[in-house]
Design a protein around this motif. Structure first.
Motif, PDB file in Angstrom:
ATOM      1  N   VAL A 295      -8.497  -0.604  30.652  1.00  0.00           N
ATOM      2  CA  VAL A 295      -8.336  -1.602  29.588  1.00  0.00           C
ATOM      3  C   VAL A 295      -9.628  -2.389  29.410  1.00  0.00           C
ATOM      4  O   VAL A 295     -10.101  -2.592  28.279  1.00  0.00           O
ATOM      5  N   ILE A 296     -10.206  -2.841  30.525  1.00  0.00           N
ATOM      6  CA  ILE A 296     -11.452  -3.610  30.471  1.00  0.00           C
ATOM      7  C   ILE A 296     -12.561  -2.809  29.794  1.00  0.00           C
ATOM      8  O   ILE A 296     -13.293  -3.314  28.929  1.00  0.00           O
ATOM      9  N   ASN A 297     -12.694  -1.540  30.166  1.00  0.00           N
ATOM     10  CA  ASN A 297     -13.730  -0.688  29.564  1.00  0.00           C
ATOM     11  C   ASN A 297     -13.475  -0.476  28.075  1.00  0.00           C
ATOM     12  O   ASN A 297     -14.412  -0.481  27.262  1.00  0.00           O
ATOM     13  N   MET A 298     -12.201  -0.277  27.710  1.00  0.00           N
ATOM     14  CA  MET A 298     -11.853  -0.099  26.307  1.00  0.00           C
ATOM     15  C   MET A 298     -12.166  -1.365  25.505  1.00  0.00           C
ATOM     16  O   MET A 298     -12.731  -1.294  24.406  1.00  0.00           O
ATOM     17  N   MET A 299     -11.804  -2.516  26.065  1.00  0.00           N
ATOM     18  CA  MET A 299     -12.032  -3.773  25.351  1.00  0.00           C
ATOM     19  C   MET A 299     -13.525  -4.069  25.221  1.00  0.00           C
ATOM     20  O   MET A 299     -13.965  -4.631  24.224  1.00  0.00           O
ATOM     21  N   SER A 300     -14.304  -3.691  26.222  1.00  0.00           N
ATOM     22  CA  SER A 300     -15.761  -3.860  26.120  1.00  0.00           C
ATOM     23  C   SER A 300     -16.304  -3.023  24.975  1.00  0.00           C
ATOM     24  O   SER A 300     -17.176  -3.468  24.215  1.00  0.00           O
ATOM     25  N   ASN A 301     -15.769  -1.819  24.836  1.00  0.00           N
ATOM     26  CA  ASN A 301     -16.172  -0.939  23.739  1.00  0.00           C
ATOM     27  C   ASN A 301     -15.785  -1.531  22.390  1.00  0.00           C
ATOM     28  O   ASN A 301     -16.564  -1.494  21.430  1.00  0.00           O
ATOM     29  N   ILE A 302     -14.598  -2.114  22.317  1.00  0.00           N
ATOM     30  CA  ILE A 302     -14.122  -2.726  21.069  1.00  0.00           C
ATOM     31  C   ILE A 302     -14.984  -3.936  20.705  1.00  0.00           C
ATOM     32  O   ILE A 302     -15.355  -4.137  19.542  1.00  0.00           O
ATOM     33  N   LYS A 303     -15.327  -4.759  21.700  1.00  0.00           N
ATOM     34  CA  LYS A 303     -16.165  -5.940  21.459  1.00  0.00           C
ATOM     35  C   LYS A 303     -17.518  -5.546  20.855  1.00  0.00           C
ATOM     36  O   LYS A 303     -18.040  -6.234  19.972  1.00  0.00           O
ATOM     37  N   GLU A 304     -18.065  -4.441  21.364  1.00  0.00           N
ATOM     38  CA  GLU A 304     -19.374  -3.994  20.902  1.00  0.00           C
ATOM     39  C   GLU A 304     -19.311  -3.332  19.524  1.00  0.00           C
ATOM     40  O   GLU A 304     -20.300  -3.323  18.788  1.00  0.00           O
ATOM     41  N   SER A 305     -18.135  -2.798  19.178  1.00  0.00           N
ATOM     42  CA  SER A 305     -18.026  -1.977  17.972  1.00  0.00           C
ATOM     43  C   SER A 305     -17.455  -2.707  16.768  1.00  0.00           C
ATOM     44  O   SER A 305     -17.615  -2.244  15.627  1.00  0.00           O
ATOM     45  N   ILE A 306     -16.792  -3.823  16.993  1.00  0.00           N
ATOM     46  CA  ILE A 306     -16.157  -4.555  15.897  1.00  0.00           C
ATOM     47  C   ILE A 306     -16.963  -5.819  15.588  1.00  0.00           C
ATOM     48  O   ILE A 306     -17.290  -6.595  16.495  1.00  0.00           O
ATOM     49  N   ASN A 307     -17.255  -6.021  14.334  1.00  0.00           N
ATOM     50  CA  ASN A 307     -18.069  -7.175  13.932  1.00  0.00           C
ATOM     51  C   ASN A 307     -17.276  -8.476  13.935  1.00  0.00           C
ATOM     52  O   ASN A 307     -17.748  -9.498  14.413  1.00  0.00           O
ATOM     53  N   ASN A 308     -16.060  -8.440  13.368  1.00  0.00           N
ATOM     54  CA  ASN A 308     -15.235  -9.647  13.258  1.00  0.00           C
ATOM     55  C   ASN A 308     -13.973  -9.486  14.104  1.00  0.00           C
ATOM     56  O   ASN A 308     -13.076  -8.726  13.763  1.00  0.00           O
ATOM     57  N   TRP A 309     -13.908 -10.200  15.224  1.00  0.00           N
ATOM     58  CA  TRP A 309     -12.781 -10.069  16.149  1.00  0.00           C
ATOM     59  C   TRP A 309     -11.461 -10.568  15.560  1.00  0.00           C
ATOM     60  O   TRP A 309     -10.397 -10.268  16.093  1.00  0.00           O
ATOM     61  N   GLN A 310     -11.547 -11.301  14.454  1.00  0.00           N
ATOM     62  CA  GLN A 310     -10.327 -11.816  13.836  1.00  0.00           C
ATOM     63  C   GLN A 310      -9.892 -10.989  12.627  1.00  0.00           C
ATOM     64  O   GLN A 310      -8.880 -11.290  11.991  1.00  0.00           O
ATOM     65  N   ASP A 311     -10.654  -9.962  12.303  1.00  0.00           N
ATOM     66  CA  ASP A 311     -10.338  -9.110  11.157  1.00  0.00           C
ATOM     67  C   ASP A 311      -9.365  -8.015  11.598  1.00  0.00           C
ATOM     68  O   ASP A 311      -9.753  -7.009  12.205  1.00  0.00           O
TER      69      ASP A 311
END
Length: 461
Positions: A295-311
């Protein structure tokens, strides 16, 4: 940094490497049983029934996991409930949190002995745990520091087996002796994993070596933070969150892989250390104990790949690409979503999420918490709309890794912390197995290999 010179033999020597490759092909060819065979003989693969429920192989009073009901042979989704000795964990957590005290030691007592301690009994039990916390003379130097491992679960399993040699009465399987060993393991395992990590950080990662003595007056959660941090410092909220995580991971019924391993090995009449080491080996597997790291690794990937965390639309688009095996590890899985038993909710995730928000506010990481929340609700929406799965929920692994990260706990300790918490449940299941069921567990395996004739060595191709 340490090297694995023995493993290098087959990789650096071309002759040995080629030989191993040929042996591997034979091993693969001669060890595959077709899926049709399993269907023909109605094998309960994974000890699961056709409707996904577990095959009943034993009875327990230690813990229970409820996520659905059965009506006319079909699973009916229900709100999740986890009970320890028949008591809802939500009530247990509410009880000690309302008293503003730690709860893990009380839960250990409950699981091992089958009833809640009185105030005086709990006080004496905590003193017993505190007295046992120091490792035996020479154990730290000879077992942990001289033979470090780059995997703390491997180090823990070996440490537990070596503890057998430091026990003056290791093979006695009386309940009294098993209980004594259980109390010592619950107390000492957190120290073993803390020292195992410090050795790994020093000998493999080149970091400074910090070996702090445990404090008898502190509980398990506080001692863990005290032992793994160079300055020994932690906040009250940090200790409370870790204590809650330990409580929620302490037990999960007799049917999970590691608890079942404890029952199986205990049924042979072997010693406590062998049975608990087997449980640690089971939990080490990524299908069982390592999901929060995924989960941590996946979320790190999402943080790096998504510009707007609230979108939510951007999050949804990316999660769909993960499901389509286009992004992250390309396994097509959204980690932390779904559970083998829980359907509508995982009570552990619900409680840990509440405490995670409290810790996120203290750490200034509310934005990250909101991202987790957005991924959770978006993932559930996707599974419902694209996969037709309405009865699916986020599980405890989704938030536990984030909690450990906020506690500045190294990811190498995530699964070992799980083991430290589950030690109480495993020991309780061992006591129950020895006390209640004298028969050795021996399920059936059908041999489906056709009879072959012996071929003299000179006639073999």
């Amino acid at each position: 940094m340490l090297s694995n010179s023995r493993g290098d033999l087959f990789e650096k020597n071309e002759i040995y490497k080629s030989s191993l490759n040929k042996l591997t092909e034979k091993a693969k060819k001669n060890n595959i049983i077709s899926s049709e065979c399993y269907k023909r003989y109605d094998v309960k693969r994974g000890l699961r029934n056709e409707n996904g429920t577990g095959v009943l192989v034993g009875l327990t009073e230690v813990g229970n996991v409820h996520g659905y009901t059965i009506e006319n042979g079909k699973k009916i989704p229900d709100q999740g409930m986890l009970t320890y000795r028949g008591i809802d964990v939500k009530e247990i957590v509410s009880g000690f949190q309302s008293d503003k005290r730690f709860g893990f030691e009380e839960v250990c007592y409950l699981l091992l002995l089958g009833e809640f301690p009185t105030e005086q009994e709990l006080k004496k039990f905590k003193i017993m745990l505190g007295k046992c916390r120091e490792l035996p003379d020479g154990f730290t130097e000879d077992m942990i520091l001289k033979f470090p491992s780059n995997n703390i679960m491997n180090k823990l399993e070996r440490s537990i087996l070596v503890a057998y040699s430091f026990d003056n009465n290791p093979d006695d399987t009386s309940i009294r002796n098993i209980l004594r060993q259980s109390i010592e393991l619950i107390s000492r395992v957190p120290v073993m994993i803390a020292y195992g990590y410090q050795a790994k950080a020093h000998y493999y990662d080149g970091k400074s070596l910090f070996i702090h003595s445990p404090k008898a007056e502190l509980g398990v959660a506080e001692n863990i933070l005290h032992l793994i941090r160079p300055d020994n410092h932690y906040t009250k909220t940090e200790a409370e969150v870790l204590d809650l995580s330990l409580v929620l991971h302490a037990e999960h019924g007799g049917g999970n892989n590691s608890a079942f391993a404890t029952h199986v090995v205990s049924s042979t009449g072997t010693d406590t250390y062998s049975a608990i080491a087997a449980a640690v080996g089971s939990l080490k597997g990524p299908k069982h104990g390592g999901a929060n790291i995924k989960v941590i690794n996946m979320m790190s990937n999402i943080k790096e790949s998504i510009n707007n965390w609230q979108d939510l639309e951007e999050i949804e688009s990316y999660l769909i690409r993960i499901l389509n095996k286009e992004m992250f590890d390309k396994a097509g899985l959204i980690y932390g979503i779904g559970h083998a038993i829980y359907t509508l909710s995982d009570p552990r995730a619900v409680m840990l999420k509440e405490k995670a928000l409290e810790l996120a506010k203290e750490k200034g990481r509310v934005d990250e918490f909101l991202l987790y929340e957005n991924v959770e609700k978006t993932a559930l929406k996707i599974f419902k709309e694209l996969r037709g799965r309405e009865n699916i929920c986020v599980n405890v692994d989704f938030y536990s890794g984030f909690v450990y990260d906020m506690l500045n706990i190294p990811c190498e300790l995530y699964t070992p912390l799980f083991a430290a918490a589950r030690m109480a449940g495993w020991c309780a299941h061992r006591i129950e197995q020895v006390a209640s069921e004298p028969k050795i567990i021996r399920p059936a395996y059908r041999n489906v290999k056709e009879k072959c004739k012996y071929i003299p060595i000179r006639e073999r191709d």
